[in-house]
Design a protein around this motif. Structure first.
Motif, PDB file in Angstrom:
ATOM      1  N   MET A   1      -3.617  -0.935   2.000  1.00 14.26           N
ATOM      2  CA  MET A   1      -3.742  -0.238   3.288  1.00 14.26           C
ATOM      3  C   MET A   1      -3.063   1.125   3.236  1.00 14.26           C
ATOM      4  O   MET A   1      -3.602   2.115   3.682  1.00 14.26           O
ATOM      5  CB  MET A   1      -3.129  -1.092   4.401  1.00 14.26           C
ATOM      6  CG  MET A   1      -3.101  -0.440   5.772  1.00 14.26           C
ATOM      7  SD  MET A   1      -4.712  -0.075   6.469  1.00 14.26           S
ATOM      8  CE  MET A   1      -5.271  -1.710   6.920  1.00 14.26           C
ATOM      9  N   LEU A   2      -1.840   1.192   2.661  1.00 12.23           N
ATOM     10  CA  LEU A   2      -1.119   2.463   2.599  1.00 12.23           C
ATOM     11  C   LEU A   2      -1.320   3.151   1.259  1.00 12.23           C
ATOM     12  O   LEU A   2      -1.380   2.501   0.215  1.00 12.23           O
ATOM     13  CB  LEU A   2       0.380   2.234   2.832  1.00 12.23           C
ATOM     14  CG  LEU A   2       0.815   1.787   4.227  1.00 12.23           C
ATOM     15  CD1 LEU A   2       2.321   1.614   4.275  1.00 12.23           C
ATOM     16  CD2 LEU A   2       0.356   2.781   5.282  1.00 12.23           C
ATOM     17  N   LYS A   3      -1.404   4.479   1.300  1.00  6.58           N
ATOM     18  CA  LYS A   3      -1.495   5.281   0.088  1.00  6.58           C
ATOM     19  C   LYS A   3      -0.154   5.967  -0.149  1.00  6.58           C
ATOM     20  O   LYS A   3       0.758   5.891   0.677  1.00  6.58           O
ATOM     21  CB  LYS A   3      -2.628   6.303   0.235  1.00  6.58           C
ATOM     22  CG  LYS A   3      -3.997   5.652   0.403  1.00  6.58           C
ATOM     23  CD  LYS A   3      -5.104   6.678   0.510  1.00  6.58           C
ATOM     24  CE  LYS A   3      -6.463   5.989   0.647  1.00  6.58           C
ATOM     25  NZ  LYS A   3      -7.582   6.963   0.753  1.00  6.58           N
ATOM     26  N   ASP A   4      -0.035   6.654  -1.271  1.00  5.05           N
ATOM     27  CA  ASP A   4       1.225   7.299  -1.633  1.00  5.05           C
ATOM     28  C   ASP A   4       1.694   8.229  -0.525  1.00  5.05           C
ATOM     29  O   ASP A   4       0.905   9.027   0.004  1.00  5.05           O
ATOM     30  CB  ASP A   4       1.059   8.099  -2.926  1.00  5.05           C
ATOM     31  CG  ASP A   4       0.923   7.208  -4.152  1.00  5.05           C
ATOM     32  OD1 ASP A   4       1.213   6.005  -4.039  1.00  5.05           O
ATOM     33  OD2 ASP A   4       0.512   7.733  -5.205  1.00  5.05           O
ATOM     34  N   GLY A   5       2.962   8.135  -0.187  1.00  4.98           N
ATOM     35  CA  GLY A   5       3.553   9.023   0.802  1.00  4.98           C
ATOM     36  C   GLY A   5       3.308   8.621   2.238  1.00  4.98           C
ATOM     37  O   GLY A   5       3.730   9.326   3.160  1.00  4.98           O
ATOM     38  N   GLU A   6       2.621   7.505   2.479  1.00  8.36           N
ATOM     39  CA  GLU A   6       2.304   7.083   3.842  1.00  8.36           C
ATOM     40  C   GLU A   6       3.288   6.023   4.342  1.00  8.36           C
ATOM     41  O   GLU A   6       3.930   5.325   3.568  1.00  8.36           O
ATOM     42  CB  GLU A   6       0.874   6.520   3.908  1.00  8.36           C
ATOM     43  CG  GLU A   6      -0.185   7.571   3.647  1.00  8.36           C
ATOM     44  CD  GLU A   6      -1.602   7.011   3.729  1.00  8.36           C
ATOM     45  OE1 GLU A   6      -2.544   7.820   3.751  1.00  8.36           O
ATOM     46  OE2 GLU A   6      -1.766   5.763   3.775  1.00  8.36           O
ATOM     47  N   ARG A   7       3.366   5.933   5.653  1.00  7.71           N
ATOM     48  CA  ARG A   7       4.201   4.931   6.310  1.00  7.71           C
ATOM     49  C   ARG A   7       3.477   4.461   7.564  1.00  7.71           C
ATOM     50  O   ARG A   7       2.494   5.072   7.979  1.00  7.71           O
ATOM     51  CB  ARG A   7       5.566   5.516   6.682  1.00  7.71           C
ATOM     52  CG  ARG A   7       5.485   6.592   7.765  1.00  7.71           C
ATOM     53  CD  ARG A   7       6.838   7.212   8.077  1.00  7.71           C
ATOM     54  NE  ARG A   7       6.790   8.059   9.259  1.00  7.71           N
ATOM     55  CZ  ARG A   7       6.437   9.338   9.262  1.00  7.71           C
ATOM     56  NH1 ARG A   7       6.105   9.923   8.124  1.00  7.71           N
ATOM     57  NH2 ARG A   7       6.409  10.028  10.388  1.00  7.71           N
TER      58      ARG A   7
END
Length: 245
Positions: A1-7
């Motif tokens: 669900m999340l990609k690099d750098g996401e929160r």
């Protein structure tokens, strides 16, 4: 669900989770203020959020209406974040995102078909000497690089039914631009609310409601929103963010 750098952040008052990224885009208080200011009723069937970013405003509106909500965002990365936030909140039956230039909105939506348009447009005119954020995602969100106020309001007017509602958050120093552009495009200003960081400060945001083909004049300037009480959020803003009374 999340990609690099996401929160994942949460707007607790609406129990909505939003995928964010400091490298690309994070919603701020203006999105919360716009969603709170927007009056979406039980009779509204079609809501459109232009310049949707990562989908914050459209998702926040789901707590106020059962209407179908369409979000339009030109940046593919932000539209992708919005789509994943829709899925994260199990709202795919109510909310959809279209990755498109808003001037192409009529390829996806019929003219004169929408009950409510909300928009948090780029605030800054793209002058040749304007200092822009070196991050292209943030530059497009903040400066009129991919669209401008005239296109935003003209598109909104084209989408709206007669007597349908337009809601916008903008900068007070461009309020004249906004009001003139609204009236030129058949959206009559009806309600204005200024936002100030603290009592006595100059306003740093303004919220405006308009009615397509509404009667001339009759605008109401309602009570200001004060964001901070000392070093903490005011009760008004706490309620928007956390549902606190």
């Amino acid at each position: 669900m999340l990609k690099d750098g996401e929160r994942i952040d949460q707007l607790y008052s609406q129990n909505v989770q939003i995928i964010q990224s400091a490298d690309v885009f994070s919603f701020s208080l203006d999105a919360v203020l716009l969603a709170n200011f927007s009056r979406v009723g039980g009779r509204d069937r079609q809501v459109v959020d232009l310049c949707a970013g990562n989908g914050a405003v459209g998702l926040f509106l789901t707590g106020k209406t059962n209407a179908s909500i369409t979000m339009i965002e030109i940046q593919p990365r932000l539209a992708d974040m919005a789509q994943r936030s829709i899925e994260l909140n199990h709202l795919t039956e109510q909310v959809k995102v279209i990755n498109a230039d808003l001037k192409d909105s009529f390829e996806y939506l019929k003219k004169d078909s929408v009950d409510v348009v909300t928009v948090n447009p780029p605030y800054f005119v793209n002058y040749d000497d304007s200092q822009k954020n070196p991050n292209p995602h943030l530059a497009i969100a903040r400066h009129e690089l991919a669209t401008n106020l005239e296109t935003v309001v003209k598109t909104s007017s084209g989408l709206l039914k007669m007597n349908a509602k337009f809601f916008c958050v903008f900068r007070p120093d461009r309020l004249t631009d906004l009001l003139v552009t609204m009236r030129t495009n058949r959206i009559e200003p009806k309600r204005i609310q200024f936002v100030r960081s603290r009592e006595g400060d100059n306003a740093n945001m303004v919220l405006v409601e308009g009615i397509k083909d509404g009667k001339l004049n009759g605008v109401k300037v309602i009570e200001d929103i004060i964001v901070y009480d000392g070093d903490h959020y005011s009760k008004t803003v706490k309620k928007m963010l956390y549902g606190e009374q």
